[in-house]
Structure formats: C-alpha cells, structure tokens
Design a protein around this motif. Structure first.
Motif: not given
Length: 142
Positions: A132-137, A120-124, A18-23
């Motif tokens: 942001a998921g696991a792969y994030s600051i 795009i607004a929907g994605g935001f 899931a975090s990879g997909t969010i990334l």
C-alpha cells in the motif's frame, strides 16, 4: 550505460513520491468499488433481481455478499488495510465478475467492460505485489 530501474531514484522519484503515486492509484481503484458496492446494498432488491436474471444462485444472498465485497474491499484498498491480501481477493473477484457478467462479446460494451475488469484486476495485482505504500494503515501498523 545500463539503467537499474529498481534503484534509480532519479527516474523513479523519491520514496514519498512513489507512495503518493500508490495512494493515488489506490484512490482511483477504490472509487468504482465503493460506489458500486454502496449502490448494490442500497438497492438490494434490484441487485438481487439482476443477479437472478443472470442465473446466479441465491440472488439475494449473492447480492449482499457481492455488495459487501465491493464496499469493504474498496474501503480496505482506499485506506491501505491488508492491501496485499485484499489486492488478491479483489483481483480474483474482478476477473470472476468479468467472466460471469461480461462475456456477451458480440456486444461491444460487454467486451469493453470485460477488458476494463481485466485492467482493474491488473491494478489490484500490482498492489498485491507492491503493498500500500507509506500513506496507509499497513505502513502505520509496521
């Protein structure tokens, strides 16, 4: 048999999946804003001229502010920094952009750009909700 979509990991994938997909989603959402913001800031006179033709106030200041929002917002989404807040900011900015620059709906391209901005607004908004998921600051900051 009822399916619990929120906890059925066989359907949703692992947490890292899931975090990879969010990334991937963050990367895809950020590209247009990174390129557009950089383009606006490196051709600021042309950007200001265009904004002036739209009747926007203080076209040079507006061009700088818009360019910075796009560039810095795109960068924040890309690296996953303050994603929930930036997701809201970018969603509002993207809808506002659609309302300012893409309402000539008699032109099919303007209608497409308007609808693209809404998507795009929907994605935001999804990022604002999910984070942001696991792969994030954000995840590293705990």
């Amino acid at each position: 048999m009822s399916t619990n979509w929120s906890t059925n990991t066989s359907f949703a994938g692992t947490a890292s999946g899931a975090s990879g997909t969010i990334l991937l989603g963050r990367i895809l959402l950020s590209v247009i804003f990174l390129l557009s913001g950089f383009g606006k800031l490196t051709a600021i006179a042309g950007t200001a001229g265009y904004f002036g033709s739209l009747g926007l106030p203080l076209p040079m200041v507006t061009a700088i502010v818009v360019g910075l929002i796009e560039l810095l917002g795109g960068l924040a989404i890309l690296v996953g920094f303050q994603t929930r807040i930036v997701g809201w900011v970018m969603a509002i900015f993207t809808v506002a952009t659609a309302l300012v620059a893409h309402t000539g709906w008699d032109d099919q391209m303007q209608m497409i750009n308007f609808m693209k901005n809404l998507g795009i607004a929907g994605g935001f908004l999804v990022l604002a909700s999910s984070g942001a998921g696991a792969y994030s600051i954000d995840a590293k900051r705990g």
